[in-house]
Design a protein around this motif. Structure first.
Motif, PDB file in Angstrom:
ATOM      1  N   MET A   1      26.483  22.602  -9.939  1.00 15.53           N
ATOM      2  CA  MET A   1      26.957  21.515  -8.835  1.00 15.53           C
ATOM      3  C   MET A   1      26.176  20.879  -7.916  1.00 15.53           C
ATOM      4  O   MET A   1      26.755  19.804  -7.421  1.00 15.53           O
ATOM      5  CB  MET A   1      28.199  21.880  -8.294  1.00 15.53           C
ATOM      6  N   LEU A   2      24.869  21.440  -7.738  1.00 13.21           N
ATOM      7  CA  LEU A   2      24.282  21.009  -6.811  1.00 13.21           C
ATOM      8  C   LEU A   2      22.656  20.362  -7.117  1.00 13.21           C
ATOM      9  O   LEU A   2      22.179  20.872  -8.342  1.00 13.21           O
ATOM     10  CB  LEU A   2      23.925  21.996  -5.810  1.00 13.21           C
ATOM     11  N   ALA A   3      22.263  19.604  -6.244  1.00 11.22           N
ATOM     12  CA  ALA A   3      20.973  18.892  -6.518  1.00 11.22           C
ATOM     13  C   ALA A   3      19.953  19.868  -5.684  1.00 11.22           C
ATOM     14  O   ALA A   3      18.735  19.683  -5.864  1.00 11.22           O
ATOM     15  CB  ALA A   3      20.809  17.607  -6.278  1.00 11.22           C
ATOM     16  N   ALA A   4      20.384  20.261  -4.530  1.00 10.04           N
ATOM     17  CA  ALA A   4      19.488  21.157  -3.625  1.00 10.04           C
ATOM     18  C   ALA A   4      20.280  21.818  -2.611  1.00 10.04           C
ATOM     19  O   ALA A   4      21.351  21.399  -2.472  1.00 10.04           O
ATOM     20  CB  ALA A   4      18.492  20.054  -2.971  1.00 10.04           C
ATOM     21  N   ALA A   5      19.670  22.877  -1.932  1.00 14.36           N
ATOM     22  CA  ALA A   5      20.464  23.584  -1.024  1.00 14.36           C
ATOM     23  C   ALA A   5      19.514  24.158   0.200  1.00 14.36           C
ATOM     24  O   ALA A   5      18.459  24.198   0.001  1.00 14.36           O
ATOM     25  CB  ALA A   5      21.122  24.752  -1.792  1.00 14.36           C
ATOM     26  N   ALA A   6      20.298  24.490   1.264  1.00 12.41           N
ATOM     27  CA  ALA A   6      19.529  25.067   2.082  1.00 12.41           C
ATOM     28  C   ALA A   6      20.386  26.029   3.140  1.00 12.41           C
ATOM     29  O   ALA A   6      21.527  25.901   3.192  1.00 12.41           O
ATOM     30  CB  ALA A   6      19.205  23.852   3.282  1.00 12.41           C
ATOM     31  N   PHE A   7      19.601  26.953   3.502  1.00 15.67           N
ATOM     32  CA  PHE A   7      20.219  28.109   4.214  1.00 15.67           C
ATOM     33  C   PHE A   7      19.432  28.698   5.527  1.00 15.67           C
ATOM     34  O   PHE A   7      18.151  28.745   5.526  1.00 15.67           O
ATOM     35  CB  PHE A   7      20.243  29.493   3.322  1.00 15.67           C
ATOM     36  N   LEU A   8      20.295  28.658   6.799  1.00 10.28           N
ATOM     37  CA  LEU A   8      19.912  28.935   7.876  1.00 10.28           C
ATOM     38  C   LEU A   8      20.463  30.130   8.526  1.00 10.28           C
ATOM     39  O   LEU A   8      21.699  30.315   8.509  1.00 10.28           O
ATOM     40  CB  LEU A   8      20.342  27.635   8.870  1.00 10.28           C
ATOM     41  N   ALA A   9      19.651  31.099   8.895  1.00  8.54           N
ATOM     42  CA  ALA A   9      20.070  32.381   9.827  1.00  8.54           C
ATOM     43  C   ALA A   9      21.115  33.180   9.039  1.00  8.54           C
ATOM     44  O   ALA A   9      21.978  33.525   9.268  1.00  8.54           O
ATOM     45  CB  ALA A   9      20.776  31.891  11.044  1.00  8.54           C
ATOM     46  N   ALA A  10      20.435  33.301   7.586  1.00 11.73           N
ATOM     47  CA  ALA A  10      21.303  33.899   6.669  1.00 11.73           C
ATOM     48  C   ALA A  10      20.459  34.877   5.866  1.00 11.73           C
ATOM     49  O   ALA A  10      19.590  34.988   5.843  1.00 11.73           O
ATOM     50  CB  ALA A  10      21.930  32.752   5.726  1.00 11.73           C
ATOM     51  N   SER A  11      21.312  35.551   4.805  1.00 10.66           N
ATOM     52  CA  SER A  11      20.635  36.458   3.806  1.00 10.66           C
ATOM     53  C   SER A  11      21.397  36.452   2.428  1.00 10.66           C
ATOM     54  O   SER A  11      22.425  36.226   2.551  1.00 10.66           O
ATOM     55  CB  SER A  11      20.875  37.772   4.434  1.00 10.66           C
ATOM     56  N   ILE A  12      20.733  36.747   1.431  1.00 10.53           N
ATOM     57  CA  ILE A  12      21.296  36.724   0.192  1.00 10.53           C
ATOM     58  C   ILE A  12      21.905  38.130  -0.002  1.00 10.53           C
ATOM     59  O   ILE A  12      22.765  38.136  -1.225  1.00 10.53           O
ATOM     60  CB  ILE A  12      20.202  36.498  -1.032  1.00 10.53           C
ATOM     61  N   GLY A  13      21.864  38.869   0.689  1.00  9.28           N
ATOM     62  CA  GLY A  13      22.690  40.325   0.430  1.00  9.28           C
ATOM     63  C   GLY A  13      22.459  41.322   1.309  1.00  9.28           C
ATOM     64  O   GLY A  13      21.841  41.049   2.424  1.00  9.28           O
ATOM     65  N   GLY A  14      23.579  42.387   1.315  1.00 11.08           N
ATOM     66  CA  GLY A  14      23.258  43.689   2.307  1.00 11.08           C
ATOM     67  C   GLY A  14      24.530  44.447   1.798  1.00 11.08           C
ATOM     68  O   GLY A  14      24.820  44.408   0.665  1.00 11.08           O
TER      69      GLY A  14
END
Length: 318
Positions: A162-175
């Motif tokens: 669904m996306l052309a690009a994405a950005a992530f701030l002050a976050a994490s992919i897991g834990g």
């Protein structure tokens, strides 16, 4: 002005017929969580005519915030009015519009505990906006901050289509929520996706080096920022070492991987002596004139990154 695109009855909050900007509308969907209908905010820029297809930027708030709160301090609606794009601010799950969280898989709050289908809700909100407004589906972008950044990570991996690009701030992919809970990380994305990761080096909530939050304590732990970057570098098929630049008198370190699969890229922005705050003008315009981060604006940086990309695949329906 924008018109509803061939649907019978726009969602509650959008007027029938012509929809004028600049204005932010609240839209209620026929989707419930814990007995409450889910909502999103949609910002319409000024001077838009019905035949003009516009990019859509989805901006996801952090824990204990709302879509309107994120609109206020992110600065994206103001930027949209200047640049001519739509902004969708989904609202997390909370009580009576407050204490909102997202189920990002490993975090946070009641949304994660109840395993709320926030990926499905956000996908439905995007499609609802596409039905009612003239969205360029090849230019749908997403970003999130804190718990919202974790939600954006999850969405970008599960609904890459669904996306052309994405950005992530002050976050994490897991834990993991505790030592007793199994570790969780986002699944492998469906295809390469241009991504930008931004993080404060003094973030004590979601630490750069991972592990337990120094500020909040407890048992919840996060994957490190280097682990998050390596994940996307690997899955985007990036080759070679990144180019490194230092901006703002060395306070901002930018690492760029540009030789990646399907024309994608990975961009890492590290901000020295910055904690767990949105790195935008809401906070930086009050800094002293001699502070290198004076008027630093994440929204401008993210939009400059996003507008370089359009989806090369055929966007699928949720």
């Amino acid at each position: 002005m924008l018109a509803c695109q061939g649907v019978v009855g726009c969602s509650k909050g959008l007027p029938q017929g012509q929809i004028a900007g600049p204005k932010t509308y609240e839209v209620t969907l026929d989707i419930q969580a814990n007995g409450f209908n889910r909502t999103y905010q949609i910002h319409i820029p000024p001077g838009v005519h019905g035949g003009q297809r516009l990019p859509l930027v989805v901006v996801i708030h952090g824990a204990f915030d709302t879509g309107l709160g994120m609109e206020r301090f992110s600065g994206f609606s103001r930027l949209a009015d200047r640049e001519g794009f739509l902004v969708l601010y989904p609202d997390g799950m909370g009580l009576f519009g407050y204490l909102q969280h997202w189920n990002a898989g490993h975090c946070c709050g009641k949304a994660a505990k109840d395993r709320v289908d926030d990926v499905g809700f956000i996908a439905a909100a995007i499609e609802d906006a596409c039905l009612r407004l003239n969205v360029d589906k090849r230019r749908i972008y997403m970003l999130g901050f804190s718990n919202g950044g974790m939600m954006a990570y999850r969405f970008a991996s599960e609904r890459t289509d669904m996306l052309a690009a994405a950005a992530f701030l002050a976050a994490s992919i897991g834990g993991r929520a505790s030592e007793e809970e199994p570790e969780w990380r986002i699944p492998d994305p469906q295809r390469p996706l241009p991504v930008l990761i931004m993080h404060g080096m003094e973030d004590d909530d979601v630490p750069y080096h991972g592990g337990v939050s120094a500020r909040r304590g407890g048992e919840r732990s996060y994957w490190s920022v280097p682990d998050c970057v390596d994940f996307w570098v690997r899955h985007n098929g990036c080759q070679g070492d990144p180019r490194e630049d230092r901006l703002r008198e060395g306070r901002v370190i930018v690492k760029s991987w540009e030789e990646c699969g399907d024309g994608s890229a990975v961009s890492l922005w590290l901000i020295e002596r910055w904690a767990h705050d949105w790195p935008g003008s809401y906070f930086t315009e009050v800094l002293p004139q001699d502070d290198p981060l004076k008027d630093f604006d994440a929204a401008e940086i993210l939009w400059d990154f996003f507008k370089r990309y359009a989806a090369t695949h055929s966007p699928s329906e949720p």
